[in-house]
Scaffold this motif. Structure first.
Motif, PDB file in Angstrom:
ATOM      1  N   GLY A 264      -7.074   8.838  -1.871  1.00 24.03           N
ATOM      2  CA  GLY A 264      -5.903   9.748  -1.521  1.00 24.03           C
ATOM      3  C   GLY A 264      -5.204   9.786  -2.839  1.00 24.03           C
ATOM      4  O   GLY A 264      -5.856  10.008  -4.108  1.00 24.03           O
TER       5      GLY A 264
ATOM      6  N   ILE B  44      -5.748  -7.089  -4.390  1.00 24.77           N
ATOM      7  CA  ILE B  44      -5.176  -5.745  -4.945  1.00 24.77           C
ATOM      8  C   ILE B  44      -3.994  -6.144  -5.610  1.00 24.77           C
ATOM      9  O   ILE B  44      -3.456  -5.312  -6.291  1.00 24.77           O
TER      10      ILE B  44
ATOM     11  N   LYS C  92     -14.629   0.667  -9.395  1.00 24.01           N
ATOM     12  CA  LYS C  92     -15.747   1.052  -8.453  1.00 24.01           C
ATOM     13  C   LYS C  92     -15.349   2.494  -8.020  1.00 24.01           C
ATOM     14  O   LYS C  92     -14.240   2.896  -7.771  1.00 24.01           O
TER      15      LYS C  92
ATOM     16  N   THR D 150     -15.844  -7.933  -8.333  1.00 23.83           N
ATOM     17  CA  THR D 150     -15.104  -8.041  -6.969  1.00 23.83           C
ATOM     18  C   THR D 150     -14.251  -8.772  -6.819  1.00 23.83           C
ATOM     19  O   THR D 150     -13.797  -9.426  -7.681  1.00 23.83           O
ATOM     20  N   ARG D 151     -13.378  -8.815  -5.784  1.00 23.34           N
ATOM     21  CA  ARG D 151     -12.021  -9.571  -5.613  1.00 23.34           C
ATOM     22  C   ARG D 151     -12.679 -10.783  -5.113  1.00 23.34           C
ATOM     23  O   ARG D 151     -13.659 -11.010  -4.266  1.00 23.34           O
TER      24      ARG D 151
ATOM     25  N   LEU E 115     -12.813   3.836  -5.244  1.00 23.78           N
ATOM     26  CA  LEU E 115     -11.226   4.087  -5.476  1.00 23.78           C
ATOM     27  C   LEU E 115     -10.821   5.670  -5.658  1.00 23.78           C
ATOM     28  O   LEU E 115      -9.664   5.897  -5.440  1.00 23.78           O
TER      29      LEU E 115
ATOM     30  N   TYR F 235       0.732  -1.342  -0.128  1.00 28.07           N
ATOM     31  CA  TYR F 235       0.143  -0.183  -0.003  1.00 28.07           C
ATOM     32  C   TYR F 235       0.683   1.280   0.142  1.00 28.07           C
ATOM     33  O   TYR F 235       0.607   2.375  -0.758  1.00 28.07           O
TER      34      TYR F 235
ATOM     35  N   PHE G  97       2.305   1.848  -3.457  1.00 28.04           N
ATOM     36  CA  PHE G  97       1.319   2.722  -4.249  1.00 28.04           C
ATOM     37  C   PHE G  97       0.976   4.195  -3.989  1.00 28.04           C
ATOM     38  O   PHE G  97       0.807   5.338  -4.768  1.00 28.04           O
ATOM     39  N   PHE G  98       1.156   4.360  -2.546  1.00 22.72           N
ATOM     40  CA  PHE G  98       0.437   5.743  -1.959  1.00 22.72           C
ATOM     41  C   PHE G  98       1.704   6.596  -2.314  1.00 22.72           C
ATOM     42  O   PHE G  98       1.448   7.759  -2.827  1.00 22.72           O
TER      43      PHE G  98
ATOM     44  N   MET H 253      -3.167  -5.118  -9.452  1.00 25.72           N
ATOM     45  CA  MET H 253      -2.661  -3.965 -10.153  1.00 25.72           C
ATOM     46  C   MET H 253      -1.454  -4.214 -10.794  1.00 25.72           C
ATOM     47  O   MET H 253      -0.932  -3.476 -11.683  1.00 25.72           O
TER      48      MET H 253
ATOM     49  N   TYR I 201     -11.592   7.925  -3.995  1.00 26.68           N
ATOM     50  CA  TYR I 201     -11.136   8.918  -2.774  1.00 26.68           C
ATOM     51  C   TYR I 201      -9.937   8.146  -2.074  1.00 26.68           C
ATOM     52  O   TYR I 201      -9.824   8.314  -0.795  1.00 26.68           O
TER      53      TYR I 201
ATOM     54  N   VAL J 153      -3.567   7.765  -4.837  1.00 25.99           N
ATOM     55  CA  VAL J 153      -3.943   6.586  -5.481  1.00 25.99           C
ATOM     56  C   VAL J 153      -5.145   6.891  -6.304  1.00 25.99           C
ATOM     57  O   VAL J 153      -5.296   6.713  -7.438  1.00 25.99           O
TER      58      VAL J 153
ATOM     59  N   ARG K 245     -21.415   0.918  -8.024  1.00 28.32           N
ATOM     60  CA  ARG K 245     -21.870  -0.395  -7.796  1.00 28.32           C
ATOM     61  C   ARG K 245     -23.201  -0.583  -7.238  1.00 28.32           C
ATOM     62  O   ARG K 245     -24.016  -1.495  -7.416  1.00 28.32           O
TER      63      ARG K 245
ATOM     64  N   HIS L  93     -10.423 -11.653 -11.085  1.00 30.83           N
ATOM     65  CA  HIS L  93      -9.720 -10.329 -10.148  1.00 30.83           C
ATOM     66  C   HIS L  93      -9.730 -11.190  -8.782  1.00 30.83           C
ATOM     67  O   HIS L  93     -10.708 -11.550  -8.196  1.00 30.83           O
TER      68      HIS L  93
HETATM   69  C1  LIG Z   1      -6.918  10.971   2.238  1.00 30.64           C
HETATM   70  C2  LIG Z   1      -7.624   9.579   2.094  1.00 30.64           C
HETATM   71  C3  LIG Z   1      -6.365   8.553   2.318  1.00 30.64           C
HETATM   72  C4  LIG Z   1      -7.109   7.232   1.920  1.00 30.64           C
HETATM   73  C5  LIG Z   1      -5.562   6.339   1.938  1.00 30.64           C
HETATM   74  C6  LIG Z   1      -5.874   5.138   0.903  1.00 30.64           C
HETATM   75  C7  LIG Z   1      -4.616   4.648   0.376  1.00 30.64           C
HETATM   76  C8  LIG Z   1      -4.954   3.468  -0.610  1.00 30.64           C
HETATM   77  C9  LIG Z   1      -3.672   3.097  -0.811  1.00 30.64           C
HETATM   78  C10 LIG Z   1      -3.257   2.270  -1.746  1.00 30.64           C
HETATM   79  C11 LIG Z   1      -4.285   1.590  -2.716  1.00 30.64           C
HETATM   80  C12 LIG Z   1      -3.538   0.599  -3.295  1.00 30.64           C
HETATM   81  C13 LIG Z   1      -4.534  -0.356  -4.310  1.00 30.64           C
HETATM   82  C14 LIG Z   1      -4.600   0.234  -5.623  1.00 30.64           C
HETATM   83  C15 LIG Z   1      -5.936   0.026  -6.488  1.00 30.64           C
HETATM   84  C16 LIG Z   1      -6.795  -1.427  -5.889  1.00 30.64           C
HETATM   85  C17 LIG Z   1      -7.720  -1.760  -6.794  1.00 30.64           C
HETATM   86  C18 LIG Z   1      -8.465  -2.757  -6.255  1.00 30.64           C
HETATM   87  O1  LIG Z   1      -8.218  -3.946  -6.590  1.00 30.64           O
HETATM   88  O2  LIG Z   1      -9.724  -2.520  -5.818  1.00 30.64           O
HETATM   89  C19 LIG Z   1     -10.776  -3.489  -5.387  1.00 30.64           C
HETATM   90  C20 LIG Z   1     -11.811  -3.729  -6.069  1.00 30.64           C
HETATM   91  O3  LIG Z   1     -11.385  -3.953  -7.487  1.00 30.64           O
HETATM   92  C21 LIG Z   1     -12.832  -4.619  -5.999  1.00 30.64           C
HETATM   93  O4  LIG Z   1     -13.115  -4.162  -4.652  1.00 30.64           O
HETATM   94  P1  LIG Z   1     -13.965  -5.113  -3.650  1.00 30.64           P
HETATM   95  O5  LIG Z   1     -13.312  -6.233  -3.664  1.00 30.64           O
HETATM   96  O6  LIG Z   1     -15.455  -5.031  -4.197  1.00 30.64           O
HETATM   97  O7  LIG Z   1     -13.828  -4.220  -2.315  1.00 30.64           O
END
Ligand SMILES: CCCCCCCC/C=C\CCCCCCCC(=O)OC[C@@H](O)COP(=O)(O)O
Ligand SMILES: CCCCCCCCCCCCCCCCC(=O)SCCNC(=O)CCNC(=O)[C@H](O)C(C)(C)COP(=O)(O)OP(=O)(O)OC[C@H]1O[C@@H](n2cnc3c(N)ncnc32)[C@H](O)[C@@H]1OP(=O)(O)O
Length: 267
Positions: A129, A103, A122, A176-177, A125, A36, A39-40, A106, A127, A131, A145, A100
């Motif tokens: 941050g 995560i 969805k 979904t995953r 994602l 994470y 990515f962040f 990706m 929101y 990413v 969804r 899928h």
């Molecule tokens: C200011 C707000 C701060 C929030 C911080 C959040 C930090 C997030 C950081 C890194 C995220 C890395 C993952 C990248 C994208 C992942 C895409 C993904 O695999 O999404 C899941 C989606 O396909 C299916 O969702 P569900 O299994 O239904 O659920």
């Protein structure tokens, strides 16, 4: 003073190492946490690059994002073995559908992603941050969804603009995953837009992660992922009445491939 900091650093690393050795839960949490974090942090650096190079939200940014994400596998000892890349070389747009699991997908996505291809995701994602920001800049299409009608409306819009923008669209039809080593039933959205736009469906299958990744068992080690891009399935001449058949056909082919790639006997 500086030596003091070094000693503190070494002590913390040693402690983390011991904890990782002793506890699979800590090991797993630290490895996923690091994923994470990568990515962040990398998104934060990549956002200004995308803005400077391409000026805003465009699928061209995916090339930059892809270059960055493709380096992540080395941190986790993951290898990808890809077959059938030539199947992406269709004239014009196409719908790409794939399984899928997590995560971690990706990394697998960026490993094979062809140029000019946007993903459906969805809207939550957006929101996430930095990413969320990088995904937005990459041209990802967001769907709600929780509202079938609005999701269908967005998908119909995608079907229309695919041809004019000449882009491919990547959809995870399971919606979904799912890390069980099998496929969930497919949602039909991807196949509806393929038929509406009369473009081929290209299935992509990733072998099961279960041998090296299982959140329930705190398992996350190095491993090899086999990827196969299957031949395009044509939809020319199909109508909305054929969507169910098309979905089933694609599901069966992908499930067989998943089992074959994962070394699991079919049923
Ligand atoms: C200011 C707000 C701060 C929030 C911080 C959040 C930090 C997030 C950081 C890194 C995220 C890395 C993952 C990248 C994208 C992942 C895409 C993904 O695999 O999404 C899941 C989606 O396909 C299916 O969702 P569900 O299994 O239904 O659920
Ligand atoms: C440098 C560092 C970088 C760091 C960042 C790097 C990361 C960047 C990566 C890029 C981002 C990748 C993002 C990946 C994210 C993955 C996800 O988020 S997966 C989750 C979201 N995706 C999906 O859900 C897609 C699959 N779902 C569908 O296709 C669905 O069908 C749906 C359109 C969403 C609607 O779902 P639902 O509300 O559950 O309804 P259904 O049961 O499916 O359908 C009801 C009904 O309607 C028919 N129908 C569906 N679509 C259409 C249509 N377009 N036109 C007409 N009719 C339609 C369907 O057939 C059903 O009717 P039936 O009679 O039952 O057949």
């Amino acid at each position: 003073m500086e030596l003091g900091w070094l000693l503190w650093g070494a002590a913390v690393l040693l402690l983390l190492h011991v904890l990782m050795e002793l506890s699979p839960a800590v090991n797993f949490a630290l490895r996923i946490g690091f994923y994470y974090l990568l990515f962040f942090v990398c998104s934060a650096f990549t956002v200004p690059v995308c803005l400077l190079v391409n000026g805003g939200r465009t699928v061209k940014n995916m090339r930059i994002i892809k270059t960055v994400v493709k380096t992540f596998k080395y941190f986790f000892g993951l290898r990808f073995e890809v077959k059938g890349r030539e199947n992406f070389e269709v004239e014009g747009p196409a719908i790409i559908v794939s399984n899928h699991q997590s995560i971690l997908d990706m990394m697998g996505l960026m490993e094979v992603l062809p140029d000019d291809c946007v993903q459906v995701a969805k809207k939550e994602l957006m929101y996430a941050g930095t990413v969320g920001l990088i995904i937005y800049l990459g041209g990802v299409i967001f769907i709600n969804r929780k509202s079938t009608s609005s999701a269908k409306m967005v998908m119909a819009e995608v079907a229309k603009t695919m041809a004019t923008d000449n882009v491919k669209v990547w959809v995870y039809p399971e919606g979904t995953r799912n890390c069980t080593g099998d496929l969930l039933p497919f949602k039909k959205g991807a196949f509806h837009i393929a038929v509406q736009a009369q473009v081929p469906v290209i299935p992509v299958v990733y072998s099961s992660f279960t041998t090296f990744y299982n959140p329930k068992k705190n398992l996350f080690t190095s491993g090899k992922i086999k990827v196969e891009v299957l031949p395009p399935i044509e939809t020319k001449g199909l109508t909305s009445d054929d969507v169910s058949d098309l979905t089933d056909r694609c599901y069966r082919t992908m499930r067989e491939t998943l089992f074959r790639l994962s070394g699991r006997p079919g049923e």
